[in-house]
Motif scaffolding. Structure first.
Motif, short mmCIF file in Angstrom:
data_model
loop_
_atom_site.label_atom_id
_atom_site.label_comp_id
_atom_site.label_asym_id
_atom_site.label_seq_id
_atom_site.Cartn_x
_atom_site.Cartn_y
_atom_site.Cartn_z
N MET A 1 47.25 -101.26 100.41
CA MET A 1 48.50 -101.57 99.78
C MET A 1 48.66 -103.12 99.67
O MET A 1 48.46 -103.62 98.05
CB MET A 1 49.45 -100.75 100.06
N GLU A 2 48.44 -103.18 100.25
CA GLU A 2 48.94 -105.13 100.48
C GLU A 2 47.95 -105.75 99.57
O GLU A 2 48.13 -106.45 98.54
CB GLU A 2 49.04 -105.72 101.72
N ASP A 3 47.07 -105.72 99.98
CA ASP A 3 45.72 -106.62 98.84
C ASP A 3 45.35 -105.69 97.72
O ASP A 3 45.30 -106.52 96.72
CB ASP A 3 44.03 -106.06 99.29
N LEU A 4 46.21 -104.28 97.47
CA LEU A 4 46.16 -103.92 95.62
C LEU A 4 47.42 -105.28 94.77
O LEU A 4 47.49 -105.26 94.15
CB LEU A 4 46.64 -102.76 95.45
N LEU A 5 48.35 -104.96 95.73
CA LEU A 5 49.44 -106.29 95.44
C LEU A 5 49.23 -107.62 96.07
O LEU A 5 49.39 -107.99 94.21
CB LEU A 5 50.63 -106.33 96.34
N VAL A 6 48.36 -108.24 95.91
CA VAL A 6 47.86 -109.74 95.87
C VAL A 6 46.92 -109.69 94.60
O VAL A 6 47.06 -110.70 94.37
CB VAL A 6 46.98 -109.61 97.17
N GLU A 7 46.49 -108.24 94.37
CA GLU A 7 45.36 -108.87 93.40
C GLU A 7 45.61 -108.43 91.83
O GLU A 7 45.00 -109.00 91.20
CB GLU A 7 44.07 -107.85 93.64
N GLY A 8 47.23 -107.59 91.83
CA GLY A 8 47.28 -107.04 90.70
C GLY A 8 48.79 -106.78 90.68
O GLY A 8 48.59 -106.66 89.19
N GLY A 9 48.86 -107.69 91.51
CA GLY A 9 50.87 -107.62 91.58
C GLY A 9 51.33 -105.94 91.75
O GLY A 9 51.20 -104.95 91.49
N PHE A 10 52.48 -105.98 91.56
CA PHE A 10 53.69 -104.78 91.34
C PHE A 10 53.22 -103.59 90.35
O PHE A 10 53.64 -102.31 90.55
CB PHE A 10 54.89 -104.66 91.79
N GLY A 11 52.76 -104.35 89.30
CA GLY A 11 52.48 -102.61 88.69
C GLY A 11 51.54 -102.46 88.83
O GLY A 11 51.41 -100.86 88.56
N THR A 12 50.25 -102.86 89.98
CA THR A 12 48.84 -101.73 90.36
C THR A 12 49.43 -101.35 91.44
O THR A 12 48.20 -99.91 91.20
CB THR A 12 48.18 -102.48 90.25
N LEU A 13 50.73 -101.06 91.78
CA LEU A 13 51.41 -100.33 92.29
C LEU A 13 51.47 -98.74 92.57
O LEU A 13 52.28 -98.36 92.32
CB LEU A 13 51.90 -100.28 93.67
N THR A 14 50.36 -97.76 92.27
CA THR A 14 50.19 -96.41 91.46
C THR A 14 50.14 -95.75 93.17
O THR A 14 49.11 -95.83 93.75
CB THR A 14 49.86 -96.09 90.40
N PRO A 15 50.31 -94.19 93.00
CA PRO A 15 50.24 -93.64 94.12
C PRO A 15 48.24 -93.27 93.83
O PRO A 15 48.18 -93.56 95.12
CB PRO A 15 50.59 -92.16 94.19
N SER A 16 48.58 -93.21 92.69
CA SER A 16 46.38 -93.11 92.65
C SER A 16 45.86 -94.52 93.40
O SER A 16 44.72 -93.97 94.10
CB SER A 16 45.59 -92.93 91.81
N ALA A 17 46.49 -95.45 92.59
CA ALA A 17 45.70 -96.33 93.68
C ALA A 17 45.59 -97.23 94.76
O ALA A 17 44.69 -97.41 95.82
CB ALA A 17 46.09 -97.83 92.80
N ILE A 18 46.75 -96.67 95.69
CA ILE A 18 46.67 -97.07 96.45
C ILE A 18 45.69 -95.90 97.93
O ILE A 18 45.30 -95.99 97.93
CB ILE A 18 48.54 -96.33 97.21
N ALA A 19 46.33 -94.75 97.56
CA ALA A 19 45.81 -93.76 97.84
C ALA A 19 43.53 -93.55 97.91
O ALA A 19 43.08 -94.01 98.30
CB ALA A 19 45.80 -92.31 97.20
#
Length: 186
Positions: A1-19
């Motif tokens: 999840m941390e890498d998603l956050l770094v790459e695209g911010g909090f808006g990228t943190l969806t259940p589907s993207a994290i999973a």
């Protein structure tokens, strides 16, 4: 999840993207954390994400720190906070995104940091009579340290201070101690 956050911010943190990134079914997020906010809360309050009270005490006991003049205590804690932030590049990236976005997830991150700040002020500065001045100085000095740590990610020099050197951070700690001297004596 941390890498998603770094790459695209909090808006990228969806259940589907994290999973998808974790290689698991998104239902596991709901099962273990209820939702993305629960997952972010678990990370924000984990002892290895933000610097902890113990990190900032740096092996000193509360009694050892209270024995120091207030200015030296403030300088030591802010220096340790800066160094702890510099060792946590993901936290610095989160802080950058928090400047860009405001939502439930950024509020959770803010709550984690604010609860630490309140604990530090309460337990390590009970001898400061003017709590308003203490809180305001803490805000200004902490913000300055955080800003310089963020700048260090891409920029070496700021106002003649080498942000990428130990000497530069020692200069910053001495400046903080001088500024905090107005708190000495209660």
């Amino acid at each position: 999840m941390e890498d998603l956050l770094v790459e695209g911010g909090f808006g990228t943190l969806t259940p589907s993207a994290i999973a998808r990134r974790a290689g698991v079914d998104k239902m596991l997020i709901y099962r273990y954390f209820n939702d993305v906010a629960g997952l972010v809360r678990r990370i924000a309050f984990a002892p290895d994400f933000f610097p902890t009270f113990e990190d900032l005490c740096g092996g000193d006991s509360v009694a050892d720190l209270l024995a120091l003049p207030i200015s030296a205590r403030a300088a030591r804690l802010l220096d340790r906070n800066a160094r702890a932030l510099l060792e946590r590049p993901v936290v610095l990236e989160v802080m950058v995104w928090e400047l860009v976005e405001r939502n439930e997830l950024t509020a959770i991150m803010e709550e984690a940091r604010e609860s630490l700040g309140f604990r530090l002020l309460t337990e390590l500065f009970p001898d400061v009579a003017d709590k308003t001045r203490l809180g305001t100085m803490s805000a200004v000095l902490s913000a300055g340290v955080a800003y310089l740590a963020l700048r260090r990610r891409k920029i070496r020099w700021f106002s003649g201070v080498d942000l990428k050197s130990d000497e530069g951070w020692q200069q910053i700690a001495l400046a903080i101690e001088a500024m905090a001297a107005c708190l000495d004596g209660g």
